[in-house]
Write an enzyme that holds these catalytic residues in place. Structure first.
Site, PDB file in Angstrom:
ATOM      1  N   HIS A 145       0.845  -1.202   0.000  1.00 47.57           N
ATOM      2  CA  HIS A 145       0.000   0.000   0.000  1.00 47.57           C
ATOM      3  C   HIS A 145       0.876   1.245   0.000  1.00 47.57           C
ATOM      4  CE1 HIS A 145      -4.193  -1.589   1.302  1.00 47.57           C
ATOM      5  NE2 HIS A 145      -3.582  -2.419   0.481  1.00 47.57           N
ATOM      6  N   PRO A 175      -4.569   1.032  18.658  1.00 41.27           N
ATOM      7  CA  PRO A 175      -4.299   0.451  17.332  1.00 41.27           C
ATOM      8  C   PRO A 175      -4.332   1.442  16.163  1.00 41.27           C
ATOM      9  CG  PRO A 175      -6.498  -0.144  18.071  1.00 41.27           C
ATOM     10  CD  PRO A 175      -5.858   0.566  19.207  1.00 41.27           C
ATOM     11  N   LYS A 220       0.772   0.342  15.075  1.00 42.04           N
ATOM     12  CA  LYS A 220       2.191   0.305  15.445  1.00 42.04           C
ATOM     13  C   LYS A 220       2.578  -0.859  16.361  1.00 42.04           C
ATOM     14  CE  LYS A 220       3.500   3.524  12.985  1.00 42.04           C
ATOM     15  NZ  LYS A 220       3.991   2.925  11.771  1.00 42.04           N
ATOM     16  N   TYR A 225       3.721   6.852   9.667  1.00 41.37           N
ATOM     17  CA  TYR A 225       2.877   5.714   9.285  1.00 41.37           C
ATOM     18  C   TYR A 225       3.716   4.599   8.659  1.00 41.37           C
ATOM     19  CZ  TYR A 225      -1.361   3.235   7.985  1.00 41.37           C
ATOM     20  OH  TYR A 225      -2.359   2.286   7.898  1.00 41.37           O
TER      21      TYR A 225
HETATM   22  C1  PHB Z   1      -6.115  -3.980  10.715  1.00 36.88           C
HETATM   23  O1  PHB Z   1      -6.522  -4.773  11.571  1.00 36.88           O
HETATM   24  O2  PHB Z   1      -6.078  -4.296   9.518  1.00 36.88           O
HETATM   25  C2  PHB Z   1      -5.684  -2.617  11.108  1.00 36.88           C
HETATM   26  C3  PHB Z   1      -5.761  -2.214  12.426  1.00 36.88           C
HETATM   27  C4  PHB Z   1      -5.348  -0.929  12.760  1.00 36.88           C
HETATM   28  C5  PHB Z   1      -4.878  -0.070  11.789  1.00 36.88           C
HETATM   29  C6  PHB Z   1      -4.780  -0.495  10.479  1.00 36.88           C
HETATM   30  C7  PHB Z   1      -5.185  -1.770  10.124  1.00 36.88           C
HETATM   31  O3  PHB Z   1      -4.496   1.185  12.093  1.00 36.88           O
END
Ligand code: PHB
Ligand code: APR
Length: 409
Positions: A91, A312, A316, A404
């Protein structure tokens, strides 16, 4: 290989070899413990991994799925990166949705060509488990009454009970990779450790479903109704989240109620395109920021969730865990190869420098995207103004993108 296979191999080795001696006793077979074991193995350093749960239980946990380049590099170094490269989705951007419109953050253009790989933590864990089993290395699942001894001296030991029989591992070092609720951090005298913590007044309700993702890139949504996240595991499997109350019961959320609420938090185009289906997994996770300092106590080293938790938003958690393990494996290998304690002595400080930057980023991104009890009308306007600035200013977008995709190791 199935979880049963991993467990079976572990049991044979365990029964043959205990009581045993190893160089590094690793407590916890989550991604931190297994990655550390694999990196050490590749460098000829012995370890034993013990885990409280069964292998199937560990593989049943659904966690985040965004890997930084640093993490993928470590998987490669551990010899387990093939599937992440073959099946992971590269991505180069994310979308921020606010005031009903989506805005793309071009991660690649803003970071000089960097990207993230969308590949589930469950798959990372599976790859590591299989590599360990294929190498015939001991992992002991289903252990009870784990206790850590002598890590303030030269001869630490880890004791545990398996099927009613007491075992002891003598080792040079203990790696505490046993997560937030583990025994390792709890074994340190309170006077030697300082905890920093913030608990957020909401949770994330997550759904995994066998439906194509609503959009090719992740959508982080700030809405009057609360935060939403559209993520994915593959071209046919989606992972979605909704901000919900901290004390809500997951049973009260039918699949239909989840999809209805998600649709309300999306822009009209995405809402119309959303494909729904039965949930494969549905759970509510609390949000917490937590850091324990230091991360080393004599011959005990904490790594991953045992030492720190991030909310979440920004994914990270696994990446920080991998970075800790990167530092720790290097330090241990240097110790055995060069008889140098420089890496071990620097471990805690090196990790914490990176940990606090990720803590700051995760707290900031969480604060920007969620409704808090005191957000109110003013707070929402303030968040929207910051988001406007973020997508208009190259400098502000670049700061988001840089964090990010992940800071350098
Ligand atoms: C995911 O579970 O795919 C996920 C969780 C938190 C994020 C991004 C993706 O910030
Ligand atoms: N003895 C042995 N194992 C234990 C004990 C114990 N006393 N206590 C806990 N464990 C095990 C848990 O069952 C779990 O499998 O330690 C493992 C810790 O794994 P994780 O919680 O996944 O932590 P970590 O490996 O550091 O991975 C960090 O996982 O939790 C997510 O968001 C986090 O993505 C991040 C990553």
């Amino acid at each position: 290989m199935s979880g049963f296979g991993v467990h079976f191999i572990a049991r044979i080795l365990c029964d043959d070899r205990f009581p045993m001696r190893t160089q590094v006793a690793i407590v916890g077979a989550g991604p931190s413990g297994l990655l550390l074991a694999q990196l050490l193995h590749r460098a000829g350093v012995d370890s034993v991994v013990i885990e409280r749960q069964s292998a199937d239980h560990v593989l049943g946990r659904i966690r985040a799925g965004v890997l930084e380049k640093v993490t993928v590099d470590l998987l490669d170094q551990a010899g387990v990166g093939q599937r992440a490269h073959a099946q992971g989705l590269v991505h180069e951007g994310i979308e921020l949705l606010f005031k009903g419109k989506r805005h793309r953050i071009d991660l690649s253009a803003l970071t000089g060509g960097s990207h993230v790989t969308v590949y589930g933590q469950t798959e990372v864990t599976r790859d590591l488990m299989e590599a360990r089993a294929a190498a015939g290395l001991p992992s002991v699942y289903g252990v009870q009454a784990v206790s850590l001894h002598g890590f303030d001296g030269a001869h630490p030991q880890v004791r545990y009970v398996l099927d009613g029989i007491a075992h002891e591992i003598e080792c040079d070092f203990i790696a505490g990779c046993d997560g937030y609720h583990g025994v390792s951090r709890a074994s340190v005298p309170a006077s030697a450790i300082r905890n920093y913590e913030r608990v957020y007044p909401f949770g994330w309700l997550g759904v995994l479903a066998e439906v194509p993702p609503v959009s090719p890139e992740l959508i982080y949504a700030n809405t009057e109704r609360g935060f939403a996240l559209c993520s994915m595991r593959s071209a046919t499997r989606s992972r979605y989240y909704l901000q919900c109350g901290a004390d809500e019961n997951v049973q009260t959320w039918s699949d239909e109620a989840f999809w209805d609420e998600l649709r309300r938090r999306l822009d009209p185009e995405a809402a119309q395109r959303l494909v729904t289906g039965p949930s494969i997994e549905k759970s509510i996770a609390p949000l917490r920021s937590f850091v324990a300092e230091p991360m080393r106590f004599g011959r005990l080293f904490l790594a991953g969730d045992a030492a720190h938790i991030v909310p979440p938003t920004g994914a990270k958690g696994l990446n920080l865990a991998a970075a800790d393990v990167g530092y720790l494996s290097r330090a241990l290998i240097e110790h055995y190869r060069e008889r140098s304690s420089a890496g071990l002595d620097a471990y805690s400080q090196r990790c914490l420098g990176r940990v606090w930057k990720a803590e700051r980023f995760s707290w900031w991104f969480t604060s920007l995207m969620h409704r808090f009890p005191d957000t109110g009308a003013f707070g929402l306007k303030r968040q929207e103004a910051e988001l406007d600035y973020l997508v208009q200013s190259r400098a502000a977008s670049a700061a988001l993108a840089e964090n990010y995709v992940g800071l350098p190791l």
